[in-house]
Design an enzyme around this catalytic site. Structure first.
Site, PDB file in Angstrom:
ATOM      1  N   GLY A 143       0.850  -1.190   0.000  1.00 30.36           N
ATOM      2  CA  GLY A 143       0.000   0.000   0.000  1.00 30.36           C
ATOM      3  C   GLY A 143       0.882   1.235   0.000  1.00 30.36           C
ATOM      4  O   GLY A 143       1.992   1.212  -0.533  1.00 30.36           O
ATOM      5  N   ARG A 144       0.399   2.308   0.628  1.00 31.97           N
ATOM      6  CA  ARG A 144       1.174   3.567   0.637  1.00 31.97           C
ATOM      7  C   ARG A 144       2.537   3.359   1.285  1.00 31.97           C
ATOM      8  O   ARG A 144       3.580   3.719   0.726  1.00 31.97           O
ATOM      9  CB  ARG A 144       0.385   4.662   1.379  1.00 31.97           C
ATOM     10  CG  ARG A 144      -0.825   5.167   0.625  1.00 31.97           C
ATOM     11  CD  ARG A 144      -1.675   6.052   1.511  1.00 31.97           C
ATOM     12  NE  ARG A 144      -2.313   5.293   2.555  1.00 31.97           N
ATOM     13  CZ  ARG A 144      -3.629   5.116   2.663  1.00 31.97           C
ATOM     14  NH1 ARG A 144      -4.448   5.676   1.791  1.00 31.97           N
ATOM     15  NH2 ARG A 144      -4.125   4.401   3.644  1.00 31.97           N
ATOM     16  N   ILE A 145       2.547   2.759   2.498  1.00 34.42           N
ATOM     17  CA  ILE A 145       3.811   2.601   3.226  1.00 34.42           C
ATOM     18  C   ILE A 145       4.670   1.523   2.552  1.00 34.42           C
ATOM     19  O   ILE A 145       5.877   1.701   2.364  1.00 34.42           O
ATOM     20  CB  ILE A 145       3.532   2.277   4.712  1.00 34.42           C
ATOM     21  CG1 ILE A 145       2.896   3.507   5.380  1.00 34.42           C
ATOM     22  CG2 ILE A 145       4.810   1.866   5.431  1.00 34.42           C
ATOM     23  CD1 ILE A 145       2.335   3.250   6.766  1.00 34.42           C
ATOM     24  N   SER A 164       0.126  -8.906  -1.439  1.00 37.82           N
ATOM     25  CA  SER A 164      -1.006  -8.047  -1.073  1.00 37.82           C
ATOM     26  C   SER A 164      -2.253  -8.828  -1.435  1.00 37.82           C
ATOM     27  O   SER A 164      -2.157  -9.931  -1.972  1.00 37.82           O
ATOM     28  CB  SER A 164      -1.003  -6.750  -1.884  1.00 37.82           C
ATOM     29  OG  SER A 164      -0.139  -5.795  -1.346  1.00 37.82           O
ATOM     30  N   ARG A 222       1.448  -3.558  12.484  1.00 32.35           N
ATOM     31  CA  ARG A 222       0.884  -3.638  13.830  1.00 32.35           C
ATOM     32  C   ARG A 222       1.429  -4.906  14.483  1.00 32.35           C
ATOM     33  O   ARG A 222       1.638  -5.922  13.804  1.00 32.35           O
ATOM     34  CB  ARG A 222      -0.651  -3.708  13.797  1.00 32.35           C
ATOM     35  CG  ARG A 222      -1.332  -2.414  13.386  1.00 32.35           C
ATOM     36  CD  ARG A 222      -1.360  -1.411  14.542  1.00 32.35           C
ATOM     37  NE  ARG A 222      -2.061  -0.186  14.204  1.00 32.35           N
ATOM     38  CZ  ARG A 222      -1.487   0.948  13.810  1.00 32.35           C
ATOM     39  NH1 ARG A 222      -0.176   1.034  13.685  1.00 32.35           N
ATOM     40  NH2 ARG A 222      -2.214   2.028  13.546  1.00 32.35           N
ATOM     41  N   GLU A 251       1.206  -4.059  23.087  1.00 33.62           N
ATOM     42  CA  GLU A 251       1.828  -2.778  23.469  1.00 33.62           C
ATOM     43  C   GLU A 251       1.106  -2.172  24.659  1.00 33.62           C
ATOM     44  O   GLU A 251      -0.119  -2.281  24.731  1.00 33.62           O
ATOM     45  CB  GLU A 251       1.767  -1.805  22.288  1.00 33.62           C
ATOM     46  CG  GLU A 251       2.667  -2.205  21.146  1.00 33.62           C
ATOM     47  CD  GLU A 251       2.560  -1.245  19.960  1.00 33.62           C
ATOM     48  OE1 GLU A 251       2.084  -0.111  20.137  1.00 33.62           O
ATOM     49  OE2 GLU A 251       2.948  -1.653  18.876  1.00 33.62           O
ATOM     50  N   HIS A 269       7.153   1.970  18.832  1.00 36.45           N
ATOM     51  CA  HIS A 269       6.043   2.449  17.983  1.00 36.45           C
ATOM     52  C   HIS A 269       6.204   3.949  17.692  1.00 36.45           C
ATOM     53  O   HIS A 269       5.350   4.755  18.046  1.00 36.45           O
ATOM     54  CB  HIS A 269       4.685   2.169  18.648  1.00 36.45           C
ATOM     55  CG  HIS A 269       3.553   2.174  17.650  1.00 36.45           C
ATOM     56  ND1 HIS A 269       2.399   1.450  17.817  1.00 36.45           N
ATOM     57  CD2 HIS A 269       3.397   2.840  16.473  1.00 36.45           C
ATOM     58  CE1 HIS A 269       1.586   1.658  16.795  1.00 36.45           C
ATOM     59  NE2 HIS A 269       2.171   2.503  15.964  1.00 36.45           N
TER      60      HIS A 269
END
Ligand code: NAP
Length: 303
Positions: A143-145, A164, A222, A251, A269
């Site tokens: 995706g974008r990242i 993907s 994540r 987390e 993070h």
């Protein structure tokens, strides 16, 4: 808009706190002993909620806020927001895509470089290190990242492949429809996909073993993308070469067993924590809230 009640779920950068307080009647949840103590006093005042990757909003919280009109998250991920409940209540949700993409990709490459080149080794023993340049890079979630990581990896002369949901033939990168095949053909595997029920533990024992004892795993998505106990076992047993983690399954807790490992680098993070990006994210949250209350189209709606 000064009288509109806005609830922030947790501390965020001082810029967004100050800018929200200038424009709205801002409530900071962490200033109250509990959510029920807050709700008893102010639930009816809240018309907007600002969440983040650290503290989202569940169905019970949404139910407790009868006048809630919009949820705006200071993050691109919205896995910790109950979209089903928002949809049911016709509450729009916005996030902060694009403005943070470069930062997260930078952190991903920084983790890979510091792990491979031992930029900050825990002990001072000198040793030869593997190089990043030219290594086969795999990206989970183009995706974008993921795309921004791919562009950076290209700069290091790394051949790029990806997994993907759908093939992106325009990229020219090799597509694998199964993550395990991607892992088997990668030396450095970056995780940058959306967290959902389908992608929870998408990096499991099979994927880790396919990556192998010389393979490197970098997770900037994540924490729950990776089966953490399996990762810890593989790092300890040498079945995986190393890992660079910006995110963790529970987390802010980090498994005790990870702490002393030489083949691991960690950041808490901080994928989006540059000053410029925190300001841009804050501006986008505020722009979405103002658009909503002025009856204008939202800038970055999720729902
Ligand atoms: P994005 O543009 O929406 O990209 C998400 C990618 O995930 C897409 O390529 C998508 O594939 C893929 N994906 C979704 N479901 C999948 C599945 N079941 N199997 C395989 N791939 C799947 O989002 P983004 O802006 O790049 O952000 C990606 C994630 O990065 C966020 O959701 C967030 O969790 C994480 N993030 C972390 C930090 C940090 O501080 N570490 C900061 C920002 C974001 P398709 O294109 O084929 O649909």
């Amino acid at each position: 808009m000064e009288s509109i009640g806005v609830l922030m779920t947790c501390p965020m950068h001082s810029y967004i706190q100050e800018e929200l307080a200038k424009r709205f009647n801002l409530f900071k949840l962490w200033h109250y002993p509990s959510f029920s103590a807050f709700a008893q006093a102010h639930a009816h005042s809240i018309r907007a909620l600002v969440a983040s990757a650290k503290v989202g909003v569940d169905a019970a919280t949404i139910d407790s806020l009868p006048n809630l009109e919009i949820v705006s998250t200071y993050s691109v991920g919205y896995d910790n927001i109950d979209l089903h409940k928002c949809r049911h209540r016709a509450i729009p949700v916005t996030n902060t895509p694009n403005v943070l993409t470069d930062d997260v990709a930078d952190v991903a490459i920084a983790l890979a470089l510091s792990l491979l080149c031992r930029i900050c080794p825990r002990n001072s023993t000198w040793q030869f290190t593997p190089k990043l340049s030219g290594k086969a890079v795999g990206i989970v979630g183009l995706g974008r990242i993921g795309w921004a990581i791919a562009k950076r990896a290209e700069g290091f002369g790394c051949p790029v492949s990806y997994h993907s949901r759908s093939e992106k033939s325009e990229t020219g990168y090799k597509y694998y429809s199964h993550i395990i095949d991607l892992a088997a053909n990668s030396e450095v595997l970056f995780v940058a996909c959306t967290l959902s029920e389908e992608t929870r533990h998408i990096v499991n024992r099979g994927v880790i073993d396919a990556l192998g004892p010389k393979g490197i795993l970098i997770n900037v998505g994540r924490g729950p993308h990776v089966d953490e106990p399996e990762l810890v076992a593989a790092l300890i047993e040498g079945r995986l070469g190393g890992a660079g983690l910006d995110v963790f399954e529970n987390e802010p807790e980090v498994p005790e067993d990870l702490l002393g490992l030489e083949n691991l680098v960690m950041t808490p993070h901080v994928g989006t924590d540059t000053l410029e990006t925190c300001i841009a994210m804050g501006d986008l949250v505020i722009a979405n809230l103002e658009a909503h209350f002025l009856g204008n189209p939202l800038f970055t709606p999720v729902l």
